[in-house]
Design a protein around this motif. Structure first.
Motif, PDB file in Angstrom:
ATOM      1  N   THR B  61       0.797  -1.245   0.000  1.00 41.71           N
ATOM      2  CA  THR B  61       0.000   0.000   0.000  1.00 41.71           C
ATOM      3  C   THR B  61       0.825   1.288   0.000  1.00 41.71           C
ATOM      4  OG1 THR B  61      -0.119   0.015   2.419  1.00 41.71           O
ATOM      5  CG2 THR B  61      -1.947  -1.038   1.264  1.00 41.71           C
ATOM      6  N   ARG B  62       2.164   1.190   0.047  1.00 42.94           N
ATOM      7  CA  ARG B  62       2.931   2.416   0.251  1.00 42.94           C
ATOM      8  C   ARG B  62       4.022   2.660  -0.796  1.00 42.94           C
ATOM      9  NH1 ARG B  62       1.915   4.795   5.255  1.00 42.94           N
ATOM     10  NH2 ARG B  62       3.078   6.487   4.319  1.00 42.94           N
ATOM     11  N   PRO B  63       3.620   3.029  -2.023  1.00 48.02           N
ATOM     12  CA  PRO B  63       4.631   3.369  -3.030  1.00 48.02           C
ATOM     13  C   PRO B  63       5.550   4.511  -2.589  1.00 48.02           C
ATOM     14  CG  PRO B  63       2.409   3.933  -3.815  1.00 48.02           C
ATOM     15  CD  PRO B  63       2.256   3.123  -2.567  1.00 48.02           C
ATOM     16  N   ASP B  64       5.062   5.371  -1.681  1.00 42.52           N
ATOM     17  CA  ASP B  64       5.873   6.518  -1.258  1.00 42.52           C
ATOM     18  C   ASP B  64       7.139   6.118  -0.497  1.00 42.52           C
ATOM     19  OD1 ASP B  64       3.926   5.654   0.561  1.00 42.52           O
ATOM     20  OD2 ASP B  64       3.961   7.526   1.686  1.00 42.52           O
ATOM     21  N   ILE B  65       7.203   4.888   0.041  1.00 39.42           N
ATOM     22  CA  ILE B  65       8.457   4.474   0.686  1.00 39.42           C
ATOM     23  C   ILE B  65       9.256   3.505  -0.194  1.00 39.42           C
ATOM     24  CG2 ILE B  65       7.567   4.820   3.051  1.00 39.42           C
ATOM     25  CD1 ILE B  65       7.535   1.677   3.248  1.00 39.42           C
ATOM     26  N   SER B  66       8.773   3.259  -1.410  1.00 40.21           N
ATOM     27  CA  SER B  66       9.445   2.276  -2.274  1.00 40.21           C
ATOM     28  C   SER B  66      10.886   2.657  -2.590  1.00 40.21           C
ATOM     29  CB  SER B  66       8.697   2.116  -3.604  1.00 40.21           C
ATOM     30  OG  SER B  66       7.515   1.415  -3.389  1.00 40.21           O
ATOM     31  N   PHE B  67      11.092   3.928  -2.933  1.00 41.63           N
ATOM     32  CA  PHE B  67      12.450   4.326  -3.307  1.00 41.63           C
ATOM     33  C   PHE B  67      13.407   4.189  -2.121  1.00 41.63           C
ATOM     34  CE2 PHE B  67      15.717   7.661  -3.269  1.00 41.63           C
ATOM     35  CZ  PHE B  67      16.526   7.142  -4.252  1.00 41.63           C
ATOM     36  N   ALA B  68      13.006   4.742  -0.967  1.00 45.70           N
ATOM     37  CA  ALA B  68      13.871   4.686   0.217  1.00 45.70           C
ATOM     38  C   ALA B  68      14.146   3.234   0.601  1.00 45.70           C
ATOM     39  CB  ALA B  68      13.205   5.425   1.377  1.00 45.70           C
ATOM     40  N   THR B  69      13.096   2.387   0.505  1.00 46.83           N
ATOM     41  CA  THR B  69      13.247   0.979   0.869  1.00 46.83           C
ATOM     42  C   THR B  69      14.172   0.256  -0.111  1.00 46.83           C
ATOM     43  OG1 THR B  69      11.029   1.028   1.798  1.00 46.83           O
ATOM     44  CG2 THR B  69      11.968  -1.129   1.383  1.00 46.83           C
ATOM     45  N   SER B  70      14.022   0.586  -1.397  1.00 52.35           N
ATOM     46  CA  SER B  70      14.867  -0.100  -2.375  1.00 52.35           C
ATOM     47  C   SER B  70      16.322   0.339  -2.196  1.00 52.35           C
ATOM     48  CB  SER B  70      14.326   0.134  -3.785  1.00 52.35           C
ATOM     49  OG  SER B  70      15.232   0.803  -4.587  1.00 52.35           O
ATOM     50  N   MET B  71      16.520   1.587  -1.784  1.00 54.68           N
ATOM     51  CA  MET B  71      17.889   2.060  -1.571  1.00 54.68           C
ATOM     52  C   MET B  71      18.562   1.329  -0.398  1.00 54.68           C
ATOM     53  SD  MET B  71      19.204   5.844  -1.734  1.00 54.68           S
ATOM     54  CE  MET B  71      20.822   6.327  -1.187  1.00 54.68           C
ATOM     55  N   VAL B  72      17.871   1.226   0.740  1.00 52.13           N
ATOM     56  CA  VAL B  72      18.505   0.526   1.869  1.00 52.13           C
ATOM     57  C   VAL B  72      18.649  -0.972   1.580  1.00 52.13           C
ATOM     58  CG1 VAL B  72      17.953   2.164   3.708  1.00 52.13           C
ATOM     59  CG2 VAL B  72      16.303   0.394   3.141  1.00 52.13           C
ATOM     60  N   SER B  73      17.762  -1.503   0.730  1.00 55.05           N
ATOM     61  CA  SER B  73      17.836  -2.945   0.488  1.00 55.05           C
ATOM     62  C   SER B  73      18.944  -3.326  -0.484  1.00 55.05           C
ATOM     63  CB  SER B  73      16.487  -3.495   0.016  1.00 55.05           C
ATOM     64  OG  SER B  73      16.156  -2.948  -1.213  1.00 55.05           O
ATOM     65  N   THR B  74      19.624  -2.340  -1.089  1.00 56.55           N
ATOM     66  CA  THR B  74      20.789  -2.709  -1.915  1.00 56.55           C
ATOM     67  C   THR B  74      22.020  -2.932  -1.026  1.00 56.55           C
ATOM     68  OG1 THR B  74      21.328  -0.393  -2.290  1.00 56.55           O
ATOM     69  CG2 THR B  74      20.026  -1.482  -3.992  1.00 56.55           C
ATOM     70  N   HIS B  75      21.858  -2.748   0.295  1.00 49.51           N
ATOM     71  CA  HIS B  75      23.003  -2.928   1.196  1.00 49.51           C
ATOM     72  C   HIS B  75      22.792  -4.083   2.171  1.00 49.51           C
ATOM     73  CE1 HIS B  75      24.973   0.758  -0.170  1.00 49.51           C
ATOM     74  NE2 HIS B  75      23.753   1.242  -0.272  1.00 49.51           N
ATOM     75  N   LEU B  76      21.983  -5.074   1.771  1.00 51.06           N
ATOM     76  CA  LEU B  76      21.690  -6.193   2.675  1.00 51.06           C
ATOM     77  C   LEU B  76      22.942  -7.003   3.008  1.00 51.06           C
ATOM     78  CD1 LEU B  76      18.332  -7.503   1.195  1.00 51.06           C
ATOM     79  CD2 LEU B  76      18.662  -6.323   3.354  1.00 51.06           C
ATOM     80  N   GLN B  77      23.878  -7.028   2.075  1.00 54.17           N
ATOM     81  CA  GLN B  77      25.078  -7.844   2.264  1.00 54.17           C
ATOM     82  C   GLN B  77      26.025  -7.243   3.294  1.00 54.17           C
ATOM     83  OE1 GLN B  77      25.502 -10.818   0.962  1.00 54.17           O
ATOM     84  NE2 GLN B  77      23.502 -10.578  -0.009  1.00 54.17           N
ATOM     85  N   ALA B  78      26.124  -5.921   3.298  1.00 53.12           N
ATOM     86  CA  ALA B  78      27.056  -5.255   4.209  1.00 53.12           C
ATOM     87  C   ALA B  78      26.479  -3.910   4.610  1.00 53.12           C
ATOM     88  CB  ALA B  78      28.395  -5.065   3.515  1.00 53.12           C
ATOM     89  N   PHE B  79      26.327  -3.714   5.922  1.00 51.53           N
ATOM     90  CA  PHE B  79      25.694  -2.479   6.393  1.00 51.53           C
ATOM     91  C   PHE B  79      26.356  -2.025   7.685  1.00 51.53           C
ATOM     92  CE2 PHE B  79      23.350  -6.283   7.519  1.00 51.53           C
ATOM     93  CZ  PHE B  79      23.389  -6.234   8.903  1.00 51.53           C
ATOM     94  N   ASP B  80      26.126  -0.758   8.023  1.00 54.16           N
ATOM     95  CA  ASP B  80      26.673  -0.211   9.262  1.00 54.16           C
ATOM     96  C   ASP B  80      25.691   0.833   9.792  1.00 54.16           C
ATOM     97  OD1 ASP B  80      28.367   0.204  11.355  1.00 54.16           O
ATOM     98  OD2 ASP B  80      30.016   1.004  10.187  1.00 54.16           O
ATOM     99  N   THR B  81      26.130   1.624  10.752  1.00 51.17           N
ATOM    100  CA  THR B  81      25.227   2.589  11.386  1.00 51.17           C
ATOM    101  C   THR B  81      24.522   3.532  10.393  1.00 51.17           C
ATOM    102  OG1 THR B  81      26.965   2.528  13.022  1.00 51.17           O
ATOM    103  CG2 THR B  81      25.082   3.914  13.521  1.00 51.17           C
ATOM    104  N   PRO B  82      25.219   4.123   9.398  1.00 48.57           N
ATOM    105  CA  PRO B  82      24.508   5.047   8.495  1.00 48.57           C
ATOM    106  C   PRO B  82      23.350   4.379   7.767  1.00 48.57           C
ATOM    107  CG  PRO B  82      26.875   5.001   7.977  1.00 48.57           C
ATOM    108  CD  PRO B  82      26.667   4.018   9.064  1.00 48.57           C
TER     109      PRO B  82
END
Lengths: 221, 272
Positions: B61-82
């Motif tokens: 139901t929330r296309p408005d968070i799609s971009f932000a979600t897709s951006m953070v999900s490109t870092h599933l392999q390696a992530f840190d505090t930012p």
């Protein structure tokens, strides 16, 4: 747990047979789940007797397992049509849907814990019907409901294998299948007869007007 | 109206249930570093679980968070505090927009006309210079299908990035046209896809600018075929009304609210 066992008996899910030498039964277990409503409140506690499908061997215990998955986009398209045509939108769910299908393979499982037959504790259950947890369970159910709907004059939509449509001079019915939930968008004059048709074949719960599906709340004004 | 008030409340965990709301899901020009591995100090972060929940909301139901979600999900392999801060910002945005949902209006007409928006943000990712594609389709003004995705190949110009994005949009348009046809609502004319790049529109009609486009992959010319056979038509739309803009980049709050309204993503007054 008792109601789950009752439905196995009513359904004649298995026959108790002596174990075959050289054929290991698939292990089974109980799974307990808390069902929540879309707003987060408790709906009911559920117990289900399942097969440990991961111990099944290909070619012996199963062959085809693929079953298609529905798309959110299709759901939203149906909502658009419902709103435009002012259709009724109701939800029904099939009790123990995966126990309906006829199995093609010969499968043995262990007796359910806590319900082991006192006279034949070493016997195993030879399955007549599909069971939750089996790799082919979803597919067998899908084949069952698919052939039933087609027999009743529904057409499967080419672009989405989980949508069925029925057209007549008195209106239309669109069924969106999500595993064992059926979202029914129907002309008001056809709704009751469709529900009756489903009740005759499957044990179903009529959830009335659809207010939520897949954690999505549906609000109509 | 479709919304997920209960679900969103239930996913506001990670000690976020009383977090302070914020007006956008992602800060403008956010760039997250690509890491070789997750540092030990970040291993306890429930990053993947949190993103899984966001993806469910974004795709239902929330296309408005799609971009932000897709951006953070490109870092599933390696992530840190930012990266985790970026995830928490999406939850803070949801906190302030829990009642938002997709509205479906009947508005009297008995025609179900499909309309689309396609957009791209050229070379957005500063680490590999890949662009982002976004599309959104509506039926009578209600959003029914959308996508935000980093492109697989590097585009050499903004026109090229837009051209690749229209390919994704055209594929979805064809599938939706088929579905609507099967359900008894055949689309008589070409499906309009709004596009804010004139070069891309020109390119979809004629094989011009040969020196600048001769390297484009065959699949990128898929759109030209669909235009020629009258399945889709690209139509110019100024950037300020480009609904798919929020699927390709971070926007400031007023523009995000305006585009959300155009896409039928609005707050509900109905309480339960």
């Amino acid at each position: 747990m008792g109601s789950e066992i009752d439905s196995h008996i009513r359904n004649h899910t298995w026959d108790l047979v002596p174990p075959l030498s050289g054929r290991k039964p698939i292990a089974s277990k109980w799974v307990f789940r808390l069902k929540l409503n879309a707003d987060g409140s408790v709906n009911r506690y559920k117990a289900r007797h399942v097969a440990k499908g991961f111990t099944q061997q290909e070619g012996i215990d199963y062959e085809e397992t693929f079953a298609p998955v529905a798309r959110f986009t299709s759901l939203r398209v149906i909502i658009s049509i419902t709103v435009m045509e002012d259709l009724e939108l109701h939800l029904m769910d099939v009790d123990t849907a995966f126990l309906y299908g006829e199995l093609k393979e010969e499968i043995y499982i262990t007796q359910p814990e806590g319900f082991i037959h006192p006279d034949y504790p070493t016997y195993v259950c030879r399955l007549n019907k599909s069971l939750y947890g089996l790799k082919q369970a979803r597919r067998v159910w899908y084949e069952t409901i698919d052939s039933f709907l087609k027999e009743k004059g529904f057409c499967k939509v080419n672009s989405d294998p989980y949508i069925y449509i029925y057209l007549s001079s008195s209106g239309k019915v669109i069924i969106f299948l999500y595993v064992d939930d059926l979202l029914i968008a129907a002309s008001p004059s056809l709704l009751d007869s469709i529900k009756q048709m489903l009740h005759q074949r499957f044990r179903m719960k009529d959830l009335g007007e659809a207010t939520s599906l897949l954690n999505i709340e549906i609000i109509r004004n | 109206m479709l919304r997920q008030l209960g679900y969103l409340r239930s996913i506001l965990t990670y000690s976020m249930s009383n977090c302070k709301a914020i007006s956008t899901p992602i800060e403008v020009k956010t760039s997250l570093p690509k890491l070789p591995a997750t540092p030990t100090s970040a291993l306890s972060i429930p990053y993947r679980q949190a993103i899984g929940k966001l993806i469910y909301a974004a795709s239902s139901t929330r296309p408005d968070i799609s971009f932000a979600t897709s951006m953070v999900s490109t870092h599933l392999q390696a992530f840190d505090t930012p990266h985790w801060e970026a995830v928490k910002r999406i939850f803070r945005y949801l906190q302030g927009t829990l009642h938002y949902g997709l509205i479906f209006n009947s508005n009297g007409q008995s025609l179900l006309t499909l309309e689309g928006y396609s957009d791209a943000d050229w070379a957005r990712d500063s680490s590999d210079r890949k662009s982002t594609s976004g599309y959104l389709f509506t039926l009578k003004g209600a959003s029914i299908s959308w996508m935000s995705k980093k492109q697989d190949t590097v585009a050499l110009s903004s026109t090229e990035a837009e051209y690749i994005a229209t390919t994704h949009a055209a594929k979805e348009a064809l599938w939706l046209r088929g579905l609507l046809h099967d359900l008894g609502y055949p689309q008589e004319s070409a499906t309009i896809i709004h596009e804010d790049n004139q070069g891309c529109i020109a390119l979809s009609k004629n094989p011009i600018f040969h020196t600048r486009t001769k390297h484009l992959d065959v699949q990128a010319h898929f759109i030209r075929e669909q235009v020629r056979t009258n399945k889709v038509a690209l139509n110019y739309c100024p950037t300020e009304n480009m609904v798919a803009d929020f699927l390709t980049k971070a926007l400031h709050s007023p523009q995000l609210i305006k585009l959300c309204q155009l896409a039928g993503i609005i707050p509900t007054t109905h309480h339960c």
